[in-house]
Design a protein around this motif. Structure first.
Motif, short mmCIF file in Angstrom:
data_model
loop_
_atom_site.label_atom_id
_atom_site.label_comp_id
_atom_site.label_asym_id
_atom_site.label_seq_id
_atom_site.Cartn_x
_atom_site.Cartn_y
_atom_site.Cartn_z
N ILE A 36 58.36 118.98 97.34
CA ILE A 36 59.58 118.90 98.13
C ILE A 36 59.23 119.33 99.55
N ARG A 37 59.87 118.71 100.52
CA ARG A 37 59.71 119.10 101.92
C ARG A 37 61.08 119.32 102.52
N MET A 38 61.27 120.51 103.07
CA MET A 38 62.52 120.86 103.74
C MET A 38 62.22 121.10 105.21
N PHE A 39 63.06 120.55 106.09
CA PHE A 39 62.83 120.75 107.52
C PHE A 39 64.16 120.71 108.26
N ASN A 40 64.20 121.43 109.37
CA ASN A 40 65.38 121.47 110.21
C ASN A 40 65.41 120.23 111.09
N ILE A 41 66.53 119.54 111.09
CA ILE A 41 66.68 118.40 111.99
C ILE A 41 66.58 118.90 113.43
N ASN A 42 67.00 120.14 113.68
CA ASN A 42 66.87 120.75 115.01
C ASN A 42 65.44 120.69 115.52
N ASP A 43 64.45 120.71 114.62
CA ASP A 43 63.04 120.77 115.02
C ASP A 43 62.43 119.40 115.32
N LEU A 44 63.15 118.32 115.03
CA LEU A 44 62.62 116.98 115.31
C LEU A 44 62.74 116.73 116.81
N ILE A 45 61.59 116.49 117.47
CA ILE A 45 61.62 116.31 118.91
C ILE A 45 60.94 115.03 119.39
N ASP A 46 60.23 114.34 118.51
CA ASP A 46 59.51 113.14 118.92
C ASP A 46 59.97 111.96 118.08
N PRO A 47 60.64 110.96 118.66
CA PRO A 47 60.57 110.55 120.04
C PRO A 47 61.54 111.27 120.99
N GLN A 48 62.57 111.94 120.50
CA GLN A 48 63.39 112.80 121.36
C GLN A 48 64.12 113.79 120.48
N ALA A 49 64.50 114.93 121.04
CA ALA A 49 65.21 115.96 120.29
C ALA A 49 66.60 115.46 119.90
N VAL A 50 67.03 115.80 118.69
CA VAL A 50 68.39 115.48 118.26
C VAL A 50 69.33 116.43 119.01
N PRO A 51 70.30 115.89 119.76
CA PRO A 51 71.14 116.75 120.60
C PRO A 51 72.09 117.63 119.78
N LEU A 52 72.33 118.84 120.28
CA LEU A 52 73.27 119.77 119.66
C LEU A 52 74.70 119.36 119.98
N GLY A 53 75.61 119.55 119.02
CA GLY A 53 77.03 119.31 119.24
C GLY A 53 77.43 117.85 119.31
N VAL A 54 76.54 116.95 118.97
CA VAL A 54 76.81 115.51 119.04
C VAL A 54 76.81 114.94 117.62
N PRO A 55 77.91 114.29 117.20
CA PRO A 55 77.92 113.69 115.86
C PRO A 55 76.83 112.62 115.72
N TYR A 56 76.21 112.60 114.55
CA TYR A 56 75.16 111.61 114.30
C TYR A 56 75.13 111.24 112.84
N GLY A 57 74.50 110.14 112.55
CA GLY A 57 74.21 109.72 111.20
C GLY A 57 72.74 109.35 111.13
N GLY A 58 72.24 109.17 109.93
CA GLY A 58 70.83 108.86 109.80
C GLY A 58 70.55 107.89 108.69
#
Length: 129
Positions: free
Chosen positions: A71-93
């Motif tokens: 199993i691999r667990m990771f914070n979406i906050n830590d994804l920065i490449d190709p760009q950081a996921v912005p805080l406070g902005v609704p998103y889907g994946g």
């Protein structure tokens, strides 16, 4: 134990948002969204993630490797490449894997003094696997 593969190759979720504020100590109590990916197959999984937003073009691909039968667990906050996921902005994946995997999204919201933790449903997007 017989090796069984569980999961799907394609997953999607619509309820992402990483809260801007945190009241707890870092890093344990920072507000975050966490993706957990379970790979029960005997083969390493390569998972490609694309994020979608309400008012901007999709961003991706973020590539995540999950070792066989791990199993691999990771914070979406830590994804920065190709760009950081912005805080406070609704998103889907959308997640696309080369082997079947199981996916869970969890949110930790510490914007208030009381900690909130919740799981979010992730849709199994392919019908064939």
């Amino acid at each position: 134990m017989k090796n069984r593969q569980y999961g799907k190759k394609n997953w999607a979720f619509a309820g992402g948002i990483i809260p801007v504020n945190s009241t707890g100590e870092e890093p344990e109590y920072v507000s975050k969204d966490v993706l957990s990916i379970l790979n029960t197959s005997p083969t390493e999984a390569t998972v490609n993630i694309t994020f979608y937003y309400t008012d901007s073009d999709p961003v991706g691909v973020y590539e995540i490797k999950v070792q066989p039968q791990r199993i691999r667990m990771f914070n979406i906050n830590d994804l920065i490449d190709p760009q950081a996921v912005p805080l406070g902005v609704p998103y889907g994946g959308v997640l696309e894997s080369d082997v079947p995997v199981v996916v869970q999204l969890t949110r930790q919201h510490t914007g208030q003094e009381a900690l909130a933790l919740m799981g979010i449903s992730v849709y199994q997007a392919d019908g064939a696997n």
